[in-house]
Design a protein around this motif. Structure first.
Motif, short mmCIF file in Angstrom:
data_model
loop_
_atom_site.label_atom_id
_atom_site.label_comp_id
_atom_site.label_asym_id
_atom_site.label_seq_id
_atom_site.Cartn_x
_atom_site.Cartn_y
_atom_site.Cartn_z
N ILE A 152 7.17 -64.49 -13.38
CA ILE A 152 7.06 -63.46 -12.34
C ILE A 152 5.68 -63.51 -11.70
O ILE A 152 5.55 -63.45 -10.47
CB ILE A 152 7.33 -62.05 -12.94
CG1 ILE A 152 8.79 -61.94 -13.41
CG2 ILE A 152 6.98 -60.95 -11.94
CD1 ILE A 152 9.82 -62.12 -12.31
N ASN A 153 4.64 -63.67 -12.52
CA ASN A 153 3.28 -63.78 -11.97
C ASN A 153 3.17 -64.98 -11.04
O ASN A 153 2.56 -64.89 -9.98
CB ASN A 153 2.25 -63.86 -13.09
CG ASN A 153 2.09 -62.55 -13.83
OD1 ASN A 153 2.45 -61.49 -13.34
ND2 ASN A 153 1.55 -62.62 -15.03
N GLY A 154 3.75 -66.10 -11.43
CA GLY A 154 3.75 -67.29 -10.58
C GLY A 154 4.49 -67.06 -9.29
O GLY A 154 4.06 -67.48 -8.21
N TRP A 155 5.64 -66.37 -9.39
CA TRP A 155 6.45 -66.07 -8.22
C TRP A 155 5.68 -65.17 -7.25
O TRP A 155 5.72 -65.37 -6.04
CB TRP A 155 7.75 -65.40 -8.67
CG TRP A 155 8.61 -64.90 -7.55
CD1 TRP A 155 9.37 -65.64 -6.71
CD2 TRP A 155 8.78 -63.53 -7.16
NE1 TRP A 155 10.02 -64.82 -5.82
CE2 TRP A 155 9.67 -63.53 -6.08
CE3 TRP A 155 8.28 -62.33 -7.64
CZ2 TRP A 155 10.08 -62.35 -5.45
CZ3 TRP A 155 8.68 -61.16 -7.02
CH2 TRP A 155 9.56 -61.17 -5.94
N ILE A 156 4.96 -64.19 -7.79
CA ILE A 156 4.18 -63.28 -6.95
C ILE A 156 3.10 -64.06 -6.19
O ILE A 156 2.87 -63.81 -5.00
CB ILE A 156 3.50 -62.19 -7.81
CG1 ILE A 156 4.55 -61.24 -8.37
CG2 ILE A 156 2.47 -61.41 -7.01
CD1 ILE A 156 4.03 -60.31 -9.44
N LEU A 157 2.46 -65.00 -6.86
CA LEU A 157 1.34 -65.73 -6.25
C LEU A 157 1.77 -66.94 -5.43
O LEU A 157 0.93 -67.62 -4.84
CB LEU A 157 0.35 -66.17 -7.34
CG LEU A 157 -0.30 -65.02 -8.11
CD1 LEU A 157 -1.14 -65.57 -9.26
CD2 LEU A 157 -1.13 -64.15 -7.20
N GLU A 158 3.08 -67.22 -5.37
CA GLU A 158 3.60 -68.36 -4.63
C GLU A 158 3.20 -68.33 -3.16
O GLU A 158 2.90 -69.35 -2.57
CB GLU A 158 5.14 -68.36 -4.69
CG GLU A 158 5.72 -69.44 -5.49
CD GLU A 158 7.23 -69.27 -5.59
OE1 GLU A 158 7.86 -68.60 -4.75
OE2 GLU A 158 7.78 -69.81 -6.54
N ASN A 159 3.26 -67.19 -2.57
CA ASN A 159 3.04 -67.06 -1.13
C ASN A 159 1.65 -66.51 -0.83
O ASN A 159 1.49 -65.59 -0.05
CB ASN A 159 4.11 -66.16 -0.51
CG ASN A 159 5.48 -66.75 -0.69
OD1 ASN A 159 5.67 -67.94 -0.48
ND2 ASN A 159 6.43 -65.95 -1.11
N LEU A 199 10.29 -54.47 -15.43
CA LEU A 199 9.90 -55.22 -14.24
C LEU A 199 9.72 -54.28 -13.05
O LEU A 199 8.79 -54.44 -12.26
CB LEU A 199 10.92 -56.29 -13.91
CG LEU A 199 10.57 -57.16 -12.70
CD1 LEU A 199 9.34 -58.01 -13.00
CD2 LEU A 199 11.73 -58.03 -12.30
N SER A 200 10.59 -53.30 -12.94
CA SER A 200 10.48 -52.31 -11.87
C SER A 200 9.14 -51.60 -11.92
O SER A 200 8.46 -51.44 -10.90
CB SER A 200 11.63 -51.31 -11.98
OG SER A 200 11.48 -50.28 -11.06
N ASN A 201 8.73 -51.19 -13.11
CA ASN A 201 7.42 -50.55 -13.28
C ASN A 201 6.29 -51.53 -13.01
O ASN A 201 5.29 -51.18 -12.39
CB ASN A 201 7.27 -49.97 -14.70
CG ASN A 201 8.15 -48.78 -14.91
OD1 ASN A 201 8.48 -48.06 -13.97
ND2 ASN A 201 8.54 -48.56 -16.14
N TYR A 202 6.43 -52.76 -13.49
CA TYR A 202 5.39 -53.78 -13.36
C TYR A 202 5.12 -54.10 -11.89
O TYR A 202 3.98 -54.22 -11.47
CB TYR A 202 5.81 -55.02 -14.13
CG TYR A 202 4.79 -56.13 -14.19
CD1 TYR A 202 3.59 -55.96 -14.86
CD2 TYR A 202 5.03 -57.36 -13.59
CE1 TYR A 202 2.65 -56.97 -14.93
CE2 TYR A 202 4.10 -58.38 -13.66
CZ TYR A 202 2.91 -58.18 -14.33
OH TYR A 202 1.98 -59.20 -14.40
N LEU A 203 6.19 -54.25 -11.10
CA LEU A 203 6.05 -54.64 -9.71
C LEU A 203 5.98 -53.45 -8.75
O LEU A 203 5.60 -53.61 -7.59
CB LEU A 203 7.22 -55.54 -9.29
CG LEU A 203 7.33 -56.89 -9.98
CD1 LEU A 203 8.55 -57.63 -9.47
CD2 LEU A 203 6.08 -57.71 -9.78
#
Length: 113
Positions: free
Chosen positions: A80-87, A44-48
């Motif tokens: 995680i993708n949904g969380w990123i696009l929430e805002n 996740l660290s690498n992904y984000l």
């Protein structure tokens, strides 16, 4: 005149060598070619592009969706993708479309400029 079957054999041999080289480069990482739906904190660290300590802070404040099994943290890629696009920051076109859709749903007539 060159035998066409010899030419085919040469090409197949080259393809075979290339594939062997690719597999030797990949080595034990063959399984990681298939994208996983579940990530650990390092992935996740690498992904984000965030530090592990920042991710730990996000999990401790229950800001980021995660699961915990014992002392290990797991993150579902779709969540995680949904969380990123929430805002999402809306642009002017998004806002205008939302306004028009609202008036259409409410059954009111709306005259745009």
């Amino acid at each position: 005149m060159e035998n066409p079957f010899e030419k085919i054999d040469e090409r197949l041999a080259r393809i075979e060598n290339l594939l062997e080289n690719i597999y030797s480069i990949i080595g034990s990482e063959k399984a990681s070619i298939v994208p996983s739906k579940i990530m650990d904190i390092g992935q996740l660290s690498n992904y984000l592009g965030l530090s592990k300590s920042h991710i730990y802070k996000l999990t401790s404040t229950h800001t980021i969706p995660h699961s915990k099994r014992g002392k290990k943290l797991y993150f579902e890629k779709e969540a995680i993708n949904g969380w990123i696009l929430e805002n999402k920051v809306w642009n002017q076109d998004d806002i205008e479309k939302e306004v028009v859709d609202y008036f259409i749903k409410k059954g009111k007539h709306f005259k745009g400029e």
